[in-house]
Design a protein around this motif. Structure first.
Motif, PDB file in Angstrom:
ATOM      1  N   UNK A  50       0.853  -1.182   0.000  1.00 56.94           N
ATOM      2  CA  UNK A  50       0.000   0.000   0.000  1.00 56.94           C
ATOM      3  C   UNK A  50       0.897   1.243   0.000  1.00 56.94           C
ATOM      4  N   UNK A  51       0.318   2.407   0.283  1.00 56.05           N
ATOM      5  CA  UNK A  51       1.075   3.662   0.246  1.00 56.05           C
ATOM      6  C   UNK A  51       0.892   4.439   1.535  1.00 56.05           C
ATOM      7  N   UNK A  52       1.992   4.763   2.202  1.00 58.16           N
ATOM      8  CA  UNK A  52       1.933   5.577   3.414  1.00 58.16           C
ATOM      9  C   UNK A  52       1.649   7.030   3.061  1.00 58.16           C
ATOM     10  N   UNK A  53       1.298   7.781   4.085  1.00 60.34           N
ATOM     11  CA  UNK A  53       0.927   9.179   3.897  1.00 60.34           C
ATOM     12  C   UNK A  53       2.054  10.043   3.338  1.00 60.34           C
ATOM     13  N   UNK A 108      -4.767   4.418  10.207  1.00 60.65           N
ATOM     14  CA  UNK A 108      -6.029   4.470   9.478  1.00 60.65           C
ATOM     15  C   UNK A 108      -5.757   3.974   8.065  1.00 60.65           C
ATOM     16  N   UNK A 109      -6.390   2.864   7.691  1.00 59.15           N
ATOM     17  CA  UNK A 109      -6.282   2.326   6.340  1.00 59.15           C
ATOM     18  C   UNK A 109      -7.506   2.799   5.557  1.00 59.15           C
ATOM     19  N   UNK A 110      -7.298   3.529   4.479  1.00 57.25           N
ATOM     20  CA  UNK A 110      -8.418   4.083   3.724  1.00 57.25           C
ATOM     21  C   UNK A 110      -9.176   3.009   2.958  1.00 57.25           C
ATOM     22  N   UNK A 132      -0.380   9.558  14.502  1.00 59.35           N
ATOM     23  CA  UNK A 132      -1.179   8.617  13.720  1.00 59.35           C
ATOM     24  C   UNK A 132      -0.642   8.523  12.294  1.00 59.35           C
ATOM     25  N   UNK A 133      -0.768   7.340  11.713  1.00 56.63           N
ATOM     26  CA  UNK A 133      -0.286   7.089  10.358  1.00 56.63           C
ATOM     27  C   UNK A 133      -1.455   6.773   9.444  1.00 56.63           C
ATOM     28  N   UNK A 134      -1.538   7.468   8.317  1.00 55.43           N
ATOM     29  CA  UNK A 134      -2.560   7.200   7.315  1.00 55.43           C
ATOM     30  C   UNK A 134      -1.989   6.372   6.182  1.00 55.43           C
ATOM     31  N   UNK A 135      -2.782   5.435   5.704  1.00 58.28           N
ATOM     32  CA  UNK A 135      -2.346   4.535   4.628  1.00 58.28           C
ATOM     33  C   UNK A 135      -3.442   4.458   3.581  1.00 58.28           C
ATOM     34  N   UNK A 136      -3.060   4.573   2.316  1.00 56.77           N
ATOM     35  CA  UNK A 136      -3.996   4.432   1.211  1.00 56.77           C
ATOM     36  C   UNK A 136      -3.354   3.528   0.155  1.00 56.77           C
ATOM     37  N   UNK A 137      -3.791   3.616  -1.080  1.00 56.12           N
ATOM     38  CA  UNK A 137      -3.223   2.760  -2.114  1.00 56.12           C
ATOM     39  C   UNK A 137      -4.128   2.720  -3.324  1.00 56.12           C
ATOM     40  N   UNK A 142      -6.132  -1.930  -2.151  1.00 56.34           N
ATOM     41  CA  UNK A 142      -7.015  -1.805  -0.985  1.00 56.34           C
ATOM     42  C   UNK A 142      -8.029  -2.945  -0.966  1.00 56.34           C
ATOM     43  N   UNK A 143      -8.588  -3.286  -2.116  1.00 54.41           N
ATOM     44  CA  UNK A 143      -9.550  -4.393  -2.180  1.00 54.41           C
ATOM     45  C   UNK A 143      -8.905  -5.708  -1.760  1.00 54.41           C
TER      46      UNK A 143
END
Length: 204
Positions: A50-53, A108-110, A132-137, A142-143
């Motif tokens: 995934x991708x970190x903030x 937080x994983x989006x 806090x660390x946010x993670x997206x992708x 993500x799925x």
């Protein structure tokens, strides 16, 4: 005669309880959680990238070496996500008596990667706690990650940028080996999360 028999039974029960506690300590038996559900044996997280903030790659190796609390949500969430992140911030405050390296990392994983860019999720989580660390992708990543962990999420409503996302609102506890070891279902309180976190550390 009845009293002697009764006291003999009581004594036997006490000895059995003490023996059980001693055996549990000797064998490293896992502590029971009062508010969450322990996962035994622990489950390794998927190897999805995934991708970190900050734009760097995030995977399960980034969770090794410390305990983590992981929540799935999105920055446009009207109520559940901000309430849960506020509770997680309060949980960390209740654990300030621990050594800094024992405090849980909160992620937080989006579940809304179309809108949640690394920059946006970074600003969002910082409102609750700078640590806090946010993670997206990508949507595919993500799925894959959420499916492997049993986290459901689905777009609700039409519109280019006005949709909502219905999602599982569980908090997962990850151990320093990057394995899922407990799950908490709402409603949450900081007191309950902190108490079970200490139990997982063997402090409860």
């Amino acid at each position: 005669m009845k009293w002697s028999t009764t006291w003999a039974l009581v004594g036997t029960l006490i000895l059995a309880t003490l023996a059980g506690a001693w055996l549990g300590a000797r064998t490293g038996a896992p502590a029971a959680l009062e508010f969450g559900t322990r996962i035994d044996p622990p489950q390794p997280l998927p190897s999805t990238e995934l991708t970190q903030q900050d734009g760097s790659t995030f995977d399960r190796t980034k969770l090794r070496g410390r305990w983590s609390l992981m929540f799935f949500g999105f920055t446009h969430c009207p109520a559940i996500c901000p309430m849960t992140l506020t509770t997680l911030a309060q949980t960390r405050k209740q654990l300030t008596g621990l050594n800094p390296d024992e405090l849980p990392q909160v992620l937080l994983i989006s579940v809304d990667p179309e809108r949640d860019t690394p920059e946006l999720i970074a600003r969002y989580v910082a409102q609750f706690d700078p640590s806090f660390l946010g993670v997206t992708g990508s949507t595919a990543a993500i799925d894959e990650f959420t499916a492997a962990l049993g986290i459901a999420h689905k777009k609700i409503g039409a519109g280019d940028d006005e949709y909502m996302v219905d999602h599982t609102a569980a908090i997962m506890m990850i151990d320093p080996q990057g394995r899922r070891v407990a799950v908490f279902s709402p409603p949450f309180t900081a007191e309950h999360l902190a108490a079970d976190y200490l139990r997982m550390l063997g402090r409860g």
